[in-house]
Scaffold this motif. Structure first.
Motif, PDB file in Angstrom:
ATOM      1  N   VAL A  76       0.846  -1.196   0.000  1.00  0.00           N
ATOM      2  CA  VAL A  76       0.000   0.000   0.000  1.00  0.00           C
ATOM      3  C   VAL A  76       0.881   1.246   0.000  1.00  0.00           C
ATOM      4  O   VAL A  76       1.712   1.426   0.903  1.00  0.00           O
ATOM      5  N   VAL A  77       0.704   2.081  -1.000  1.00  0.00           N
ATOM      6  CA  VAL A  77       1.461   3.332  -1.060  1.00  0.00           C
ATOM      7  C   VAL A  77       0.984   4.247   0.067  1.00  0.00           C
ATOM      8  O   VAL A  77      -0.227   4.428   0.247  1.00  0.00           O
ATOM      9  N   PRO A  78       1.891   4.826   0.854  1.00  0.00           N
ATOM     10  CA  PRO A  78       1.459   5.735   1.923  1.00  0.00           C
ATOM     11  C   PRO A  78       0.600   6.869   1.375  1.00  0.00           C
ATOM     12  O   PRO A  78       0.836   7.358   0.262  1.00  0.00           O
ATOM     13  N   SER A  79      -0.382   7.279   2.148  1.00  0.00           N
ATOM     14  CA  SER A  79      -1.203   8.416   1.744  1.00  0.00           C
ATOM     15  C   SER A  79      -0.521   9.742   2.068  1.00  0.00           C
ATOM     16  O   SER A  79      -0.734  10.739   1.377  1.00  0.00           O
ATOM     17  N   VAL A  80       0.310   9.747   3.113  1.00  0.00           N
ATOM     18  CA  VAL A  80       0.909  10.983   3.616  1.00  0.00           C
ATOM     19  C   VAL A  80       2.359  10.725   4.006  1.00  0.00           C
ATOM     20  O   VAL A  80       2.693   9.645   4.505  1.00  0.00           O
ATOM     21  N   ASN A  81       3.203  11.716   3.785  1.00  0.00           N
ATOM     22  CA  ASN A  81       4.554  11.740   4.329  1.00  0.00           C
ATOM     23  C   ASN A  81       4.705  13.066   5.056  1.00  0.00           C
ATOM     24  O   ASN A  81       4.753  14.128   4.433  1.00  0.00           O
ATOM     25  N   GLN A  82       4.738  13.013   6.376  1.00  0.00           N
ATOM     26  CA  GLN A  82       4.832  14.227   7.192  1.00  0.00           C
ATOM     27  C   GLN A  82       6.307  14.528   7.466  1.00  0.00           C
ATOM     28  O   GLN A  82       7.005  13.710   8.061  1.00  0.00           O
ATOM     29  N   VAL A  83       6.766  15.695   7.024  1.00  0.00           N
ATOM     30  CA  VAL A  83       8.182  16.032   7.120  1.00  0.00           C
ATOM     31  C   VAL A  83       8.364  17.490   7.552  1.00  0.00           C
ATOM     32  O   VAL A  83       7.447  18.301   7.443  1.00  0.00           O
TER      33      VAL A  83
ATOM     34  N   GLN B 298       2.951  16.512   4.025  1.00  0.00           N
ATOM     35  CA  GLN B 298       2.370  17.270   5.134  1.00  0.00           C
ATOM     36  C   GLN B 298       3.506  17.914   5.922  1.00  0.00           C
ATOM     37  O   GLN B 298       4.485  17.248   6.271  1.00  0.00           O
ATOM     38  N   ALA B 299       3.375  19.194   6.188  1.00  0.00           N
ATOM     39  CA  ALA B 299       4.462  19.959   6.807  1.00  0.00           C
ATOM     40  C   ALA B 299       4.332  20.009   8.321  1.00  0.00           C
ATOM     41  O   ALA B 299       3.319  20.482   8.845  1.00  0.00           O
ATOM     42  N   TRP B 300       5.387  19.506   9.009  1.00  0.00           N
ATOM     43  CA  TRP B 300       5.490  19.853  10.423  1.00  0.00           C
ATOM     44  C   TRP B 300       6.453  21.032  10.558  1.00  0.00           C
ATOM     45  O   TRP B 300       7.294  21.256   9.715  1.00  0.00           O
ATOM     46  N   SER B 301       6.271  21.810  11.598  1.00  0.00           N
ATOM     47  CA  SER B 301       6.911  23.125  11.725  1.00  0.00           C
ATOM     48  C   SER B 301       6.662  23.951  10.468  1.00  0.00           C
ATOM     49  O   SER B 301       7.593  24.531   9.882  1.00  0.00           O
ATOM     50  N   PRO B 302       5.413  24.077  10.030  1.00  0.00           N
ATOM     51  CA  PRO B 302       5.122  24.702   8.735  1.00  0.00           C
ATOM     52  C   PRO B 302       5.408  26.192   8.678  1.00  0.00           C
ATOM     53  O   PRO B 302       5.598  26.736   7.591  1.00  0.00           O
ATOM     54  N   ILE B 303       5.447  26.847   9.833  1.00  0.00           N
ATOM     55  CA  ILE B 303       5.766  28.279   9.827  1.00  0.00           C
ATOM     56  C   ILE B 303       7.169  28.529  10.381  1.00  0.00           C
ATOM     57  O   ILE B 303       7.523  29.654  10.728  1.00  0.00           O
ATOM     58  N   GLY B 304       7.947  27.461  10.466  1.00  0.00           N
ATOM     59  CA  GLY B 304       9.350  27.616  10.836  1.00  0.00           C
ATOM     60  C   GLY B 304       9.600  27.891  12.295  1.00  0.00           C
ATOM     61  O   GLY B 304      10.631  28.483  12.641  1.00  0.00           O
ATOM     62  N   GLY B 305       8.681  27.441  13.170  1.00  0.00           N
ATOM     63  CA  GLY B 305       8.941  27.613  14.598  1.00  0.00           C
ATOM     64  C   GLY B 305      10.246  26.981  15.021  1.00  0.00           C
ATOM     65  O   GLY B 305      10.930  27.470  15.922  1.00  0.00           O
ATOM     66  N   ILE B 306      10.628  25.921  14.332  1.00  0.00           N
ATOM     67  CA  ILE B 306      11.874  25.231  14.653  1.00  0.00           C
ATOM     68  C   ILE B 306      13.084  26.119  14.377  1.00  0.00           C
ATOM     69  O   ILE B 306      14.153  25.924  14.954  1.00  0.00           O
TER      70      ILE B 306
END
Length: 300
Positions: free
Chosen positions: A153-160, A183-191
């Motif tokens: 099964v191909v993944p539906s999402v890759n969160q990076v 899918q973006a984690w830290s999408p506004i660059g909090g990191i």
């Protein structure tokens, strides 16, 4: 605004994250997010706040099918049987029978047979209807290729990690080629504030972004989230402050121009701010993920 995943499931494009949100603040922050209008909540076994996310959803006036719940299994629970049990732990804490999107939190390339076993468990959960979609997180193209070779099964999402200073275009391209949503984690660059180092420039102070924000009468955070939306990504900003929670959701009433999108794209430095997924091992990052609490029951 919804995105249709590669298996036909619809998911809100903009979600609410609870990474590093203490359990004692999670119920209130998720409740506020749901009141504002968020319908995607992202958590993880390793965050230690799945129970509180479930509690906030139970306390809301929303029906279960109105909230898209996403969580992630930690590397300590990889392996086929272990991952099936990890689902039970997460579902119990969340208080649900079915999880909308279940991800593997890290690729664990140093023990990849355990990663494959865990992903095959996700495939079983998907086939049994206990999850609606499955995916991965922090998976780079070379490791993704190995996963695809050994699973069905191909993944539906890759969160990076994905923000203007580190947008990982190679990952996005590979995901797109396979029909996988980035899918973006830290999408506004909090990191960039946490790990940028003293005096380092952050995305919030970036002149390109602040200039575009001024042009639209919006904040830098709103511009960055709109950038994700218009380029077809999902984003999961986090905050515990009601004003910021509302601000981050107020991104659907303006549109960036093609030039503005290109200028933000050009900010990519190629420098990762978060941990390198290749460096996470069981020896260095194992966690004891506790069982669900007695009394945690699925919501009707």
């Amino acid at each position: 605004m919804n995105i249709t995943l590669n298996n036909g499931v619809e998911m809100p494009a903009l979600g609410f994250g609870v990474f590093q949100t203490p359990p004692e603040q999670t119920v209130a922050s998720v409740a506020e997010a749901l009141t504002v209008g968020y319908r995607l909540i992202d958590t993880a076994a390793a965050y230690g706040n799945e129970h509180e996310v479930g509690e906030a959803i139970r306390r809301s006036d929303l029906d279960r099918d109105e909230v898209f719940i996403e969580t992630k299994l930690w590397i300590s629970d990889y392996g086929y049987d272990e991952a099936l049990h990890a689902f039970d732990k997460s579902a119990g804490k969340l208080g649900v029978d079915q999880i909308d999107l279940l991800l593997l939190h890290q690729p664990l390339p140093t023990a990849f047979e355990m990663t494959i076993g865990a992903y095959k468990a996700l495939e079983t959960l998907l086939a049994d209807g206990r999850v609606r979609a499955i995916g991965v997180s922090n998976m780079m193209p070379d490791v993704l290729a190995r996963l695809l070779e050994q699973t069905g099964v191909v993944p539906s999402v890759n969160q990076v990690e994905c923000h203007p200073y580190f947008s990982q275009p190679n990952v996005q391209q590979t995901d797109s080629e396979h029909g996988i949503l980035t899918q973006a984690w830290s999408p506004i660059g909090g990191i960039t504030s946490y790990y940028g180092g003293e005096g380092a420039k952050t995305t919030f102070d970036e002149p390109v972004i602040t200039g575009i924000a001024d042009e639209h009468g919006k904040t830098p955070a709103q511009v960055m989230l709109r950038w994700h939306m218009q380029e077809g990504r999902s984003a999961i900003p986090k905050s515990v402050k009601p004003t910021r929670i509302a601000e981050n959701f107020d991104v659907f009433d303006f549109e960036l121009t093609a030039d503005q999108l290109a200028h933000i794209d050009a900010l990519d430095t190629g420098v990762r701010r978060g941990p390198d997924p290749a460096g996470l091992t069981l020896e260095s990052h194992s966690l004891d993920i506790p069982e669900a609490r007695r009394g945690d029951t699925p919501r009707e």
